[in-house]
Write a protein that holds these residues in place. Structure first.
Motif, short mmCIF file in Angstrom:
data_model
loop_
_atom_site.label_atom_id
_atom_site.label_comp_id
_atom_site.label_asym_id
_atom_site.label_seq_id
_atom_site.Cartn_x
_atom_site.Cartn_y
_atom_site.Cartn_z
N LEU A 49 11.97 11.78 -6.97
CA LEU A 49 12.05 10.38 -7.40
C LEU A 49 12.40 9.55 -6.18
N LEU A 50 11.56 8.54 -5.93
CA LEU A 50 11.77 7.74 -4.74
C LEU A 50 12.06 6.30 -5.12
N PHE A 51 13.18 5.78 -4.63
CA PHE A 51 13.46 4.36 -4.80
C PHE A 51 13.00 3.64 -3.55
N VAL A 52 12.25 2.57 -3.74
CA VAL A 52 11.81 1.77 -2.59
C VAL A 52 12.27 0.36 -2.85
N SER A 53 13.06 -0.17 -1.95
CA SER A 53 13.63 -1.48 -2.17
C SER A 53 13.08 -2.47 -1.16
N GLU A 54 12.49 -3.54 -1.65
CA GLU A 54 11.92 -4.59 -0.80
C GLU A 54 11.13 -4.01 0.37
N LYS B 69 2.08 -5.28 5.45
CA LYS B 69 2.42 -5.26 4.03
C LYS B 69 1.47 -4.40 3.25
N LYS B 70 0.20 -4.66 3.48
CA LYS B 70 -0.83 -3.95 2.72
C LYS B 70 -0.74 -2.46 3.01
N LEU B 71 -0.56 -2.14 4.31
CA LEU B 71 -0.49 -0.74 4.69
C LEU B 71 0.68 -0.03 4.01
N VAL B 72 1.83 -0.72 3.99
CA VAL B 72 3.00 -0.11 3.38
C VAL B 72 2.78 0.11 1.89
N LEU B 73 2.21 -0.90 1.23
CA LEU B 73 1.97 -0.76 -0.21
C LEU B 73 0.98 0.36 -0.50
N ASP B 74 -0.07 0.40 0.31
CA ASP B 74 -1.06 1.45 0.14
C ASP B 74 -0.42 2.82 0.31
N THR B 75 0.47 2.92 1.31
CA THR B 75 1.14 4.19 1.57
C THR B 75 1.92 4.63 0.34
N ILE B 76 2.68 3.69 -0.21
CA ILE B 76 3.49 4.02 -1.38
C ILE B 76 2.59 4.46 -2.53
N HIS B 77 1.56 3.70 -2.72
CA HIS B 77 0.63 3.97 -3.80
C HIS B 77 0.01 5.35 -3.63
N ARG B 78 -0.46 5.63 -2.40
CA ARG B 78 -1.13 6.90 -2.13
C ARG B 78 -0.15 8.06 -2.32
N TYR B 79 1.06 7.84 -1.87
CA TYR B 79 2.05 8.90 -1.98
C TYR B 79 2.26 9.27 -3.44
N ASN B 80 2.28 8.23 -4.26
CA ASN B 80 2.44 8.45 -5.69
C ASN B 80 1.25 9.24 -6.25
N ARG B 81 0.07 8.86 -5.87
CA ARG B 81 -1.13 9.54 -6.39
C ARG B 81 -1.24 10.96 -5.86
N ASP B 82 -0.98 11.12 -4.55
CA ASP B 82 -1.22 12.42 -3.91
C ASP B 82 -0.18 13.46 -4.31
N TYR B 83 1.07 13.06 -4.40
CA TYR B 83 2.11 14.05 -4.63
C TYR B 83 2.72 13.94 -6.02
N GLY B 84 2.29 12.97 -6.78
CA GLY B 84 2.85 12.80 -8.12
C GLY B 84 4.30 12.38 -8.11
N THR B 85 4.74 11.82 -7.00
CA THR B 85 6.13 11.40 -6.89
C THR B 85 6.38 10.16 -7.75
N THR B 86 7.44 10.23 -8.50
CA THR B 86 7.81 9.08 -9.31
C THR B 86 8.43 8.03 -8.39
N ILE B 87 8.05 6.79 -8.58
CA ILE B 87 8.56 5.76 -7.67
C ILE B 87 9.16 4.60 -8.46
N VAL B 88 10.34 4.19 -8.04
CA VAL B 88 10.92 2.96 -8.60
C VAL B 88 10.95 1.97 -7.46
N MET B 89 10.21 0.88 -7.62
CA MET B 89 10.10 -0.07 -6.52
C MET B 89 10.74 -1.40 -6.91
N VAL B 90 11.55 -1.91 -6.00
CA VAL B 90 12.21 -3.18 -6.24
C VAL B 90 11.65 -4.19 -5.26
#
Lengths: 347, 378, 537, 165
Positions: free
Chosen positions: C448-453, C463-484
C-alpha cells in the motif's frame, strides 16, 4: 577556476590561512635553528596522542548532536580505568589493555546517561554538554580525594590518602604503544609506529562503522532527522549510540595519551581537553553537522602541527613566548568561525 | 489547574533555589562559622558581585540567553584599570576614569554582531568568543603594552620591558568606592556608596523595561520573527542589549576589582561569567526569565555556600580542597541543571500546549487549526 | 458611499514565476466601505495577488509583475510590506503574528506603542521614550470597541482562545490610523461557527466605518453572507466579478472549480476490478499542525487508487501522515484485517506500507546525501537490503555496488535527470527530486503506497510524468495507492474514487466522473450528499 | 532603521545635546584624570648638596590640612597626594612661625621632592621631580601568562585553573 573557488568556500579561508601559516612555519624553521626532524617527530607524537579525541567528535557530529564539548565524560571514564589498572598493578600489555577494558564499561554507562540527557535538550546540546562536562570533572575531583586508592605511587605521601595530581605510569604501561615497532632515525627522530597504528586502526573501525546499517542510519539522523524518522529510525536511539561511541573513544583516547605522555593527570586536567579536540576537527574542515575521516586526520595534523611549531619557531624568531597566545586565538577563532557559519543544511 | 499540578509547577520553577537553600542550610552548622562572620561576608560580597550579575539581565530579556560574552566587558574594565594605574589616577576618580574609557562599547558591539550570526546558539558562541577575545586581550596586554602602546609607569611592566605584570596592585583605587561612604552598623560595615551604585542600576533596569527600547527587547525575546514583521529592528535591538550588558559588566568588574584590591591581569576575568551566571540561576532565573530579586537571592545563596563549603569540607572530610571542588562542582552543576531543566521544560510546554488538540473524533476542538500558527512539532 | 472613485484598483495584473503563469491580467476595484469576497482553489493565485498587493520581497526577487496597483487613483509601488502598511493596507494572516507572552494591548499596539518622551530621547533617540501604558490600553480598547467584540485588554495571548487571537490581529490592523484597506486571509478557518458569526458581524461594522475589506475564505456561505461583491479566481484569471446579491453558493462553487478543458482520464474506458479490502480506517484523528484530522473513516480495496482532495489546511495531508506514524494519531487502522499500531513509523513500513511525503525537502529527502543513499536508505533500514558481509561475517556494511545498481535502475525507469547516482539530492530540480522520493517508496516494494501532493511545485511536463509513473505502478504491480492532492484535476485523472476532506472530516466520496460543482460544494463545507454541515446559505 | 521624520527643531536640539554630551564626556575624562592623578610627595629636611640651604631642626609640615608630619634635621618623609594643587603649611617648632605655600604639581611625573629648607628660605623651586636610581621590583613574579595561582587576596575559587583551551 570555478572549482578552485568552490574549494575555497567549502574549505573556508581560516583553514587555508592556517594551512599556509603552518607550511611557512616549517619553511622558516631551519632559519631559526629549529630542527625539522625533531619537529616532525614531535608533531607525529602529538598527532597520535590526540588523534582519538578528534576521532571521538565524529559520531556525535554525524548524528546531529553537534560538537562534543562534554568529551570530558569519556576522559573521566578513561581516568577511572587507568587508575584502576595502576591500582591493580597491571603491567605492560595488561596494563594498557586492562586500563582500556576497565574504562569501557564506565564509558558506556556515562555515555548512555549523557545521551539520554542530550536527547531531552535537543537544540541546546553544546552549551549543556560543556557544563555537564565541567560539573562531572569537578565531581570527580572530589572522588579522587575520597576514593580508597592505596597504590603507593598514586597517593599523596604526606596525607596517606587522596590521589596525586599526576601519577607516573613508568613501569606500568608508559610508551607501551609508542615503543611498539618504533623506528628511530638519528638522535631526534622517532616514529611512534605502534601508537599511529592503533589510532589508524580505530579510525578504520570508525570508517567501517559509518558504513554499517547503524552508521548509515546515524548519519541520516544527523542529516535530516525527519527523513530518518519517516524511514522508521529512532533518532533518539541513534543519538544515544553516537554519544556512547564518542564517550568510549574519549576514554580510550586519554589512555593512549597517557602511555605516550607518561603520566595520568587527574583533577582539573580534563577541563580543557575537549576544546582542543573541537578546534582540531573544525580546523580539519568539519562543520557543526558534518565530519569525515579526512577532517579528523587533516585537523589533528594541522592543529597539533600548529601547537608544536608555533612555540619553537615563533618564540625563537621573536624572542618571546607569544606562541601560547597565538594558539588561543587560532583555536578559539576557528571554533567561533564554525559556530557563526550559516549551517549548510539545505531545507 | 489542579492543586498538585500547580505545586509541581512551583517545584520545577524553584527547584534550583530550593535545592540550594537546603544544601546551604545543611552546610552552615558543619562549617562552624559564626553568623556574624557570614553576614559580614555577605554584605561585602553583595557589594562586590551584584553589579556583575545585574549585567546579565538585559540579554535575557532580549531572548539571547545567558550572556557568557560578558567576560568581554570584564576585560574592558581591566584595561580601564590598567590605564588608570598607568596614569597613576587614584581614588574614585581612578575608577570613574577606568569606567569612562569605554572599550566595552566596542567589545559589546563585536559580541553583538557575532551573536547575531549565531542565532539559536548564542550561549555556546558567547562562551567561545570570551576565550577568543581572551587571546586578543593577552596579545595586547602581554605583548603590545609597553611595546606598541606606550606605558609610562615602568612599575606595572614586566622586567623585560613590555607586557603588564601578572598581578597588578590596585592600591591607589583599592576599595575607594567602598570606603567613600562606609557605614558602621553595630558590628557590621556597609559600603553604602557601592550599594547606591547598585541601587541606581536596579532603578535603571526597572526604568529601562518601561521604555520603548525595553519593550522592543521583550518583543524580540519572545518572538523574533513576529517582532521583525512588526518592524522592530531585531538585529540592532539585540546588539544594543549586548552592548549595554557588556558595558555594565565592565563596570561590574571595576567594582569587583576595587574591592579585591589587586588584579590578576591574565586571570581575573576567566571566571567572571561563570560566577555571574551561576548566581543568577541559583536565584531562580532561567534562560528566558530573570528578575532583580533573582539576582539578589542568587548572589546571597551562592556566596553563602562559597563561604561555607571550604570550612565544611575541612571539618567534615579533613580536607579544604574537597569544599573547594565541591563549590566548583555546585557552580557548574547548577548551570548545567538549570539549562537542562529549562530546555526540557520548553519542550514539555510545547507538547503540553498541543495536547488540547488531541482527543478523539467527536469532541473536536475548534482551536485545532490555530496550532498551524505556532506549531513547533518537527 | 460610492460617490467617489475606487479606493483600490487592481489593474491588469499578471505575474509569472519562471515562465509559469500564476496571474493573468487580473483586474478589479474596491470602494471604501465595501467588502470583497475573493475565492478560488489552492493555486488559483490568491496568495500571489496578495503578495503583490503587499509588496512582498518575493515578488521583486522573482522578476516583479506586470500591471498597476492604484490607491485613490494614484499608482503605488511597494518595495516592502512596511510601505503597504504606510499606504493604509492592513493584512491579517492565516498564521497568527502575535507574541504569546504579551497582552492583548501590547500585541495590538506592537511597535506602535504610545510614548512619552524621556530626557534620554535627545541622547539616544526616540526608543528611549517611556511607554504610556494607559494610552496604549485606551487605544486598544477603542479598537476592540470598533470591532464590537469582547476582549480583555490585559489578557496574555497565550491564554486566549483562538477566536480572540484572531480578533486581536484584526484589532491591531485597524488601530493603525491610516488603515483603510484590510485584507483577511482565511480568517474564519480556525474559528468555531459561533466565533465566525461574531467575526462576520465585526467585519460588517468595520465596513460601515468606511474601511474596505478583502475577505478571502473557502467557506462560501460566509462569503455570500458578508461580502458585497465576489471575485472568483481560477488558474490565475479573474473568472467572475459580480455583486453577491442573487448569487448562490452553488454558483460560486462551480465558477471556482469549473474547467474549460475537459478532464482526460488516463484510464479511459477501462474496466477496473479490485481485490478484497486491504486497508480500513475508523475514527482516525491526527494531530498534525495546520492539517488536523478529526474523525475520518474509510476503506480501500486492493489494487484501487483512492484520492483525497480538499482545500489546504482541511486535514487531507494529516491522513497519510497519521497512518504512517509521523504525527500523533488515534483511532483504528487495519491493514489486511490486522490492527496497525499507530505512532510507530517503523512498524508501518515493516508491514508493507510506504509513504511519499508532501514535504519533499523536509521529510522526503536527505538533501546533503547522494541519490544512492536517498533511494536505498529505507529499504536498507527496514528490510536489511543492500548490505554485504565483510571480514568473515564480522561486519555488514553498505553494498555500494548494489545501491548503485538499484539507483541506476530507477534513474532509467523514472527518467531522472542527474549526472550520476552519487550526485547530491539537493542539486536536482523539484521534479527529479520527486521522482527520487517515489523511487525510495518503490524500493521497499509496498503493498500500500501513500502519495502525498506528488506534483506540488514541479513543472507541467514533470507533473505528467510523475502521474503516469504512479498510474503505471498501480497497473503493473497491482499496488494499492492512496493519493492526496490539492489538484482536483490530477485526482480525477487517475483515481478510482475521490474523497473530499473538509474541516478534518470526509465531506463526501465521489467517483472521478462526478460533476465539478459537486466537488466544489464538498470543499466549501456544503456537502451535497450526506454532509453534516449546515446549508443555511 | 525606520524612516522617522524628525522635526528639524528637534533634530538641531538633539545635535546640540549630543555634541554637548560628547564634550561633557571628554571633560569628565580630563577632570577625573586631573583630580585623580596621584603623587608621592617626599618631604625632605636635609642639607642641600650644593650647600645652599641647611636643614632646619624641627618643623611640622602639613599638606592640605592633613595631620602634620614632624621632621627633624636630616629627616625625610612621604605623603600620598591626589590632584595637582596643594597647600603646604610649614611650622617651625622653634618659634612657631608658620609658612604657607601653594604648590602646583606637573602631570608628567608621579614622585616629587619638596625641600623644606628651600621652602622656608624662599628659594624656588622648592619642589623638584624625584628620580629613583634603581627601581626596586617586587621579586618572584616574572614572565606573565601562566594559568597559575594568581592574586593572593582573591577569593580562593578564582585560583583554580580555568578551562582555557
Amino acid at each position: 577556476m570555478r572549482s578552485a573557488k568552490q574549494f575555497v568556500t567549502d574549505f573556508g579561508w581560516p583553514r587555508i590561512i592556517i594551512f599556509i601559516f603552518l607550511v611557512l612555519l616549517f619553511v622558516a624553521a631551519p632559519f631559526f635553528r629549529v630542527r625539522i626532524d625533531a619537529s616532525i617527530s614531535d608533531v607525529l607524537n602529538r598527532f597520535g596522542q590526540n588523534g582519538l579525541f578528534v576521532l571521538a567528535m565524529v559520531p556525535m557530529i554525524q548524528a546531529g548532536c553537534g560538537l562534543n564539548f562534554g568529551l570530558s565524560l569519556g576522559i573521566i571514564a578513561g581516568l577511572i580505568g587507568s587508575t584502576l589498572s595502576v591500582q591493580f598493578g597491571l603491567l605492560g600489555v595488561f596494563g594498557f589493555f586492562g586500563a582500556v577494558g576497565l574504562s569501557v564499561p564506565f564509558a558506556v554507562f556515562f555515555g548512555w546517561l549523557y545521551g539520554l540527557l542530550l536527547n531531552k535538550v535537543k537544540g541546546e546540546e553544546m552549551t549543556i554538554a560543556m557544563y555537564v562536562g565541567f560539573a562531572s570533572v569537578m565531581f570527580m575531583c572530589i572522588m579522587w580525594l575520597i576514593l580508597p586508592f592505596n597504590g603507593p605511587t598514586m597517593i599523596w605521601g604526606y596525607a596517606g590518602k587522596g590521589l596525586r595530581t599526576t601519577i607516573t605510569i613508568e613501569g606500568f604501561y608508559r610508551h607501551f604503544l609508542n615503543d611498539f615497532l618504533a623506528v628511530r632515525i638519528g638522535d631526534s627522530f622517532v616514529f611512534p609506529t605502534g601508537m599511529l597504528l592503533f589510532v589508524g586502526f580505530c579510525a578504520f573501525l570508525m570508517w567501517l562503522f559509518l558504513r554499517t546499517k547503524t552508521g548509515t542510519a546515524m548519519t541520516a539522523v544527523g542529516s535530516n532527522p525527519d527523513y530518518a524518522r519517516a524511514s522508521g529510525i529512532s533518532a533518539d536511539k541513534m543519538r544515544t549510540i553516537s554519544v556512547i561511541i564518542s564517550t568510549v573513544l574519549g576514554a580510550a583516547g586519554i589512555i593512549v595519551y597517557q602511555q605516550s605522555y607518561g603520566f595520568i593527570q587527574l583533577y582539573t586536567a580534563p577541563l580543557a581537553m575537549p576544546f582542543a579536540a573541537v578546534a582540531a576537527i573544525l580546523i580539519g574542515g568539519a562543520s557543526v553537522n558534518k565530519a569525515s575521516m579526512v577532517n579528523v586526520l587533516v585537523g589533528a595534523f594541522l592543529f597539533q602541527g600548529l601547537l608544536t611549531m608555533t612555540p619553537s619557531v615563533i618564540n625563537s624568531a621573536l624572542q618571546t613566548d607569544i606562541s601560547e597566545v597565538v594558539r588561543i586565538i587560532v583555536s578559539n577563532g576557528i571554533i567561533i568561525y564554525a559556530l557563526t557559519r550559516k549551517t549548510k543544511v539545505t531545507k | 489547574m489542579s492543586g498538585t499540578k500547580s505545586l509541581g509547577r512551583f517545584l520545577t520553577e524553584y527547584a534550583v533555589v530550593i535545592i540550594f537553600l537546603l544544601i546551604t542550610v545543611a552546610a552552615i552548622p558543619s562549617s562552624g562559622l559564626s553568623i556574624q562572620y557570614i553576614v559580614q561576608e555577605m554584605i561585602t560580597r553583595l557589594g562586590r558581585n551584584t553589579f556583575l550579575v545585574l549585567a546579565l539581565l538585559l540579554p535575557i530579556y532580549a531572548g539571547m540567553g545567558l550572556n557568557f560574552g560578558m567576560t568581554l566587558g570584564a576585560m574592558s574594565g581591566q584595561i580601564g584599570l590598567i590605564l588608570a594605574i598607568n596614569f597613576n589616577i587614584g581614588g574614585v576618580e581612578g575608577l570613574a576614569f577606568a569606567a569612562l574609557l569605554g572599550t566595552a562599547v566596542f567589545m559589546g558591539w563585536i559580541c553583538g554582531v557575532v551573536l547575531n550570526k549565531a542565532k539559536g546558539r548564542e550561549m555556546v558562541t558567547g562562551y567561545m568568543l570570551a576565550f577568543f577575545i581572551n587571546g586578543i586581550y593577552q596579545l595586547i596586554v602581554l605583548y603590545m603594552m609597553g611595546f606598541v602602546f606606550p606605558i609610562r609607569s615602568s612599575a606595572i611592566l614586566l622586567s623585560r620591558g613590555y607586557g603588564i605584570r601578572n598581578t597588578l596592585n590596585l592600591e591607589i583605587v583599592r576599595q575607594s568606592l567602598d570606603n567613600f561612604l562606609m557605614l558602621r552598623l553595630g558590628e557590621y560595615t556597609v559600603p553604602v556608596a557601592t550599594f547606591l551604585v547598585i541601587a541606581v542600576l536596579c532603578v535603571f533596569v526597572v526604568w529601562f523595561k518601561k521604555t520603548k527600547l525595553g519593550q522592543d527587547m521583550r518583543a524580540v525575546g519572545h518572538d523574533m520573527s513576529v517582532a521583525d514583521s512588526a518592524g522592530v529592528p531585531v538585529d540592532r535591538t539585540r546588539i544594543i542589549a549586548i552592548i549595554i550588558s557588556t558595558v555594565l559588566a565592565s563596570y561590574g568588574q571595576i567594582i569587583f576589582l576595587q574591592n579585591m584590591g589587586n588584579m590578576a591581569t591574565y586571570n581575573a576575568h576567566d571566571q567572571t561569567s561563570f560566577f555571574a551566571v551561576a548566581a543568577i540561576l541559583v536565584g531562580g532565573a532561567s534562560v528566558k526569565k530573570a528578575t532583580i530579586p533573582n539576582v539578589l537571592i542568587g548572589v546571597i545563596l551562592l556566596h553563602v555556600l562559597f563561604v561555607v563549603t571550604p570550612r565544611a569540607g575541612q571539618n567534615l572530610f579533613g580536607s579544604a580542597m574537597i569544599g573547594e571542588y565541591f563549590r566548583q562542582f555546585i557552580g557548574y552543576g547548577v548551570i548545567a541543571f538549570s539549562l537542562v531543566l529549562y530546555a526540557w521544560r520548553a519542550r514539555k510546554d510545547a507538547a503540553w500546549s498541543r495536547e488540547g488538540l488531541r482527543g478523539s473524533s467527536s469532541g473536536a476542538v475548534p482551536a485545532a487549526a490555530a496550532a498551524g500558527g505556532e506549531g513547533s512539532a518537527k | 458611499m460610492g460617490q467617489q472613485g475606487p479606493l483600490l484598483s487592481i489593474d491588469h495584473i499578471s505575474k509569472e514565476f519562471y515562465g509559469n503563469v500564476v496571474l493573468n491580467d487580473v483586474s478589479f476595484e474596491l470602494k471604501a466601505g465595501e467588502i470583497l469576497g475573493l475565492v478560488g482553489e489552492n493555486g488559483a493565485g490568491k496568495t500571489t495577488l496578495m503578495h503583490i498587493l503587499f509588496g512582498m520581497p518575493v515578488i521583486a526577487d522573482t522578476g516583479g509583475f506586470k500591471g498597476r496597483i492604484c490607491i485613490d487613483g494614484q499608482e503605488v509601488s511597494f518595495s516592502s510590506p512596511f510601505d503597504a502598511l504606510d499606504a493604509g493596507i492592513g493584512m491579517v494572516h492565516q498564521e497568527f503574528s502575535l507574541i504569546p507572552g504579551f497582552t492583548t494591548t501590547e500585541n495590538i499596539v506592537l511597535n506602535r506603542e504610545s510614548m512619552k518622551p524621556s530626557i534620554l530621547n535627545d541622547v539616544f533617540g526616540d526608543r528611549m521614550s517611556i511607554l504610556d501604558r494607559q494610552d496604549m490600553k485606551k487605544r486598544a480598547e477603542a479598537a476592540i470597541e470598533k470591532l464590537g467584540v469582547k476582549l480583555d485588554p490585559d489578557m496574555l495571548v497565550s491564554e486566549m482562545p483562538v477566536g480572540h487571537k484572531q480578533f486581536t490581529e484584526i484589532a491591531r490592523e485597524i488601530t493603525r490610523s491610516k488603515t483603510r484597506i484590510l485584507v483577511l486571509d482565511e480568517p474564519t478557518a480556525v474559528l468555531a461557527e459561533s466565533e465566525a458569526e461574531v467575526l462576520l458581524k465585526a467585519l460588517r461594522k468595520l465596513a460601515s466605518l468606511g474601511i474596505a475589506i478583502i475577505f478571502i475564505s473557502h467557506r462560501l456561505h460566509e462569503v455570500t453572507e458578508v461580502a458585497d461583491r465576489v471575485v472568483v479566481l481560477r488558474d490565475g484569471i479573474a473568472i467572475k466579478d459580480t455583486p453577491v446579491a442573487g448569487v448562490s453558493v452553488r454558483d460560486i462553487a462551480s465558477w471556482m472549480v469549473g474547467r474549460s478543458v475537459a478532464t482526460e482520464r488516463v484510464s479511459e474506458g477501462e474496466a477496473r476490478e479490485f481485490g478484497p479490502e486491504i486497508l480500513s480506517v475508523e475514527h482516525l484523528w491526527v494531530d498534525m499542525p495546520g492539517e488536523t484530522v478529526r474523525d475520518v473513516s474509510f476503506s480501500v480495496r486492493k489494487g484501487e487508487i483512492l484520492g483525497f482532495g480538499g482545500l489546504a489546511g482541511q486535514g487531507k495531508l494529516g491522513i497519510p501522515n497519521g497512518i504512517m506514524g509521523l504525527f500523533q494519531a488515534g483511532g483504528v487502522v487495519r491493514l489486511h484485517g490486522k490492527d496497525v499500531p499507530l505512532n510507530e513509523p517503523r512498524t508501518a513500513l515493516e508491514i508493507g506500507m510506504a509513504f511519499v511525503s508532501e514535504d519533499r525537502r523536509g521529510v522526503g529527502l536527505l538533501l546533503d546525501e547522494s541519490l544512492k543513499w536517498n533511494i536505498a536508505f529505507t529499504a536498507m533500514q527496514i528490510q536489511g537490503k543492500y548490505l554485504k558481509t565483510i571480514l568473515g561475517g564480522l561486519f555488514r556494511i553498505r553494498d555500494e555496488a548494489e545501491m548503485r545498481k538499484l539507483t541506476e535502475e530507477y534513474i532509467a525507469m523514472l527518467d531522472v535527470k542527474c549526472t550520476s547516482p552519487s550526485q547530491k539530492a539537493k542539486e536536482l530540480s523539484g521534479g527529479n527530486q520527486q521522482k527520487i522520493c517515489l523511487a525510495k517508496a518503490f524500493a521497499v516494494k509496498p503493498d500500500l503506497l501513500f502519495v502525498s501532493e506528488p506534483t506540488r511545485g514541479i513543472d507541467v511536463g514533470a507533473k505528467k510524468l510523475v502521474l503516469d509513473t504512479i498510474h503505471r505502478y498501480n497497473r503493473d504491480y497491482g499496488t494499492t495507492i492512496v493519493m492526496v492532492s490539492s489538484e482536483l484535476e490530477e485526482l480525477r485523472s487517475i483515481c478510482d474514487r475521490i474523497a473530499i476532506v473538509d474541516e478534518g472530516k470526509i465531506a463526501g466520496i465521489l467517483p472521478p466522473t462526478a460533476e465539478l460543482p459537486e466537488f466544489g460544494l464538498l470543499m466549501s463545507g456544503l456537502g451535497a450528499n450526506g454532509s453534516q454541515e449546515d446549508l443555511s446559505a | 532603521m525606520s524612516t522617522e521624520i524628525i522635526d528639524p527643531k528637534v533634530a538641531t536640539r538633539r545635535l546640540f545635546v549630543r555634541s554637548g554630551l560628547v564634550a561633557v564626556y571628554f571633560l569628565l575624562l580630563v577632570v577625573t584624570f586631573l583630580l585623580g592623578k596621584g603623587y608621592t610627595l617626599l618631604i625632605d629636611n636635609k642639607d642641600a648638596a650644593d650647600g645652599s640651604v641647611v636643614a632646619i631642626d624641627g618643623v611640622l609640615v602639613s599638606v592640605d590640612g592633613a595631620e602634620a608630619l614632624e621632621l627633624y634635621s636630616g629627616d625625610r618623609d612621604a605623603t600620598q597626594l591626589k590632584g595637582q594643587r596643594h597647600r603646604v603649611i610649614v611650622e617651625l617648632i622653634s618659634d612657631g612661625k608658620k609658612i604657607e605655600k601653594s604648590i602646583h604639581l606637573p602631570l608628567d611625573t608621579d614622585m616629587l621632592l619638596l625641600s623644606v629648607p628651600k621652602l622656608v628660605a624662599g628659594i624656588e623651586p622648592f619642589v623638584e621631580v624625584f628620580v629613583l636610581r634603581d627601581q626596586p621590583r617586587p621579586a618572584g613574579e616574572e614572565v606573565g601568562n601562566t594559568n597559575a595561582f594568581t592574586s593572593p587576596d582573591s577569593e580562593a575559587l578564582e585560583t583554580v585553573e580555568p578551562p582555557v583551551p
